[in-house]
Design an enzyme around this catalytic site. Structure first.
Site, mmCIF file in Angstrom:
data_model
loop_
_atom_site.group_PDB
_atom_site.id
_atom_site.type_symbol
_atom_site.label_atom_id
_atom_site.label_comp_id
_atom_site.label_asym_id
_atom_site.label_seq_id
_atom_site.Cartn_x
_atom_site.Cartn_y
_atom_site.Cartn_z
ATOM 1 N N GLU A 82 0.800 -1.223 0.000
ATOM 2 C CA GLU A 82 0.000 0.000 0.000
ATOM 3 C C GLU A 82 0.840 1.285 0.000
ATOM 4 O O GLU A 82 0.356 2.339 0.396
ATOM 5 C CB GLU A 82 -0.948 -0.005 1.198
ATOM 6 N N HIS A 101 -0.735 5.390 7.850
ATOM 7 C CA HIS A 101 -1.861 4.560 7.411
ATOM 8 C C HIS A 101 -2.020 3.423 8.416
ATOM 9 O O HIS A 101 -1.074 2.665 8.651
ATOM 10 C CB HIS A 101 -1.622 4.002 6.013
ATOM 11 N N HIS A 103 -4.607 0.274 10.384
ATOM 12 C CA HIS A 103 -5.750 -0.643 10.374
ATOM 13 C C HIS A 103 -6.344 -0.715 11.787
ATOM 14 O O HIS A 103 -6.794 -1.780 12.206
ATOM 15 C CB HIS A 103 -5.325 -2.037 9.910
ATOM 16 N N HIS A 181 -11.389 -1.138 6.623
ATOM 17 C CA HIS A 181 -9.954 -1.149 6.403
ATOM 18 C C HIS A 181 -9.199 -0.385 7.497
ATOM 19 O O HIS A 181 -8.377 -0.961 8.191
ATOM 20 C CB HIS A 181 -9.707 -0.532 5.015
HETATM 21 ZN ZN LIG Z 1 -4.171 -0.773 4.692
#
Ligand SMILES: [Zn+2]
Length: 271
Positions: A82, A101, A103, A181
């Site tokens: 990603e 980023h 989760h 996500h």
């Molecule tokens: Zn992710």
């Protein structure tokens, strides 16, 4: 020589940031942080494909071009799938210098329900009074020319999805939720990115508690007949006041969080 020393300081701070995000439970085995190269706007740096808490030296870091999210050194170790999230945001927003980023399981409920992740305290004022937008990768799933459908894992694995996610920051938001996500947070510094990611995660925990308290009170008939139940979030004025105090809050938090991870034997920072 001076440049080498400055980069070492950047690496050392960045590895501390990786450890803090693990220690604060924002990043586990998934998720990542990156920072824009201080002298090359078209280059960003992030860990190779490994858990943030395990990053320990400059050898674990990879330099990527914002064009195509390709490593500058083709012999670099494998990267996170990603990394396109980071490449496309840096490309679109020159003021962004660090990105997280995550989760976070605390945040995911607010990506799959109609409950907005509005700010519950001044430390989360950057979420804005209306709460962050929600990006849904499934909206952009299209079959390619060969008729193959993209993988349904909702990961941002290419430039196209990265660009679509990056658009979510075009109206001044600094956090975008991602359906089923997690979330992505942008900032002008590594310290600010860490602060915003941690406070997004914590705001989700606080709001979940508030919703549970409210639901329990409703079941118990604690509200007067005429009262309208609801969560009393931060107002527009309170959000503006929080923004004015963010820099000092970031400094206090960063100093404390660095002390914590440097004292914890599980983390190694040899940069
Ligand atoms: Zn992710």
């Amino acid at each position: 020589m001076e440049h080498v020393t400055q980069m070492q300081q950047h690496y050392r701070k960045f590895i501390d940031a990786c450890h803090i995000l693990h220690h604060q439970q924002v990043l586990d085995t998934d998720g990542h942080i990156s920072f824009r190269h201080p002298r090359r706007d078209d280059v960003f740096i992030m860990p190779r494909d490994m858990a943030a808490g395990a990053v320990s030296s400059e050898a674990d870091l990879v330099e990527y071009s914002t064009t195509g999210a390709l490593p500058l050194d083709p012999t670099s170790p494998a990267g996170h799938a990603e990394r396109f999230i980071h490449a496309e945001i840096y490309k679109q927003y020159t003021h962004v210098h660090a990105i997280v980023h995550s989760h976070s399981p605390a945040v995911i409920p607010y990506t799959i329900s109609r409950v907005r992740l509005k700010p519950c305290s001044p430390t989360a004022g950057f979420l804005r009074a209306c709460g962050p937008p929600v990006f849904d990768a499934a909206t952009y799933a299209t079959a390619n020319l060969a008729g193959d459908s993209p993988p349904a894992d909702l990961l941002v694995r290419d430039e196209y999805l990265g660009r679509k996610l990056a658009y979510r920051f075009s109206q001044g938001d600094v956090v975008a939720l991602m359906r089923a996500h997690g979330f992505t947070a942008v900032a002008e510094s590594t310290e600010q990115a860490v602060f915003r990611a941690v406070c997004t995660h914590r705001n989700a925990e606080v709001l979940t508690t508030a919703l549970a308290v409210q639901a329990a009170a409703q079941r118990a008939g604690s509200f007067p007949q005429a009262a309208t139940p609801g969560i009393h979030y931060l107002s527009e004025e309170e959000v503006a006041a929080a923004a004015a105090g963010e820099a000092a809050a970031v400094r206090r938090a960063w100093e404390m969080w660095v002390r914590e991870v440097r004292a914890a034997a599980v983390y190694v920072n040899s940069a």
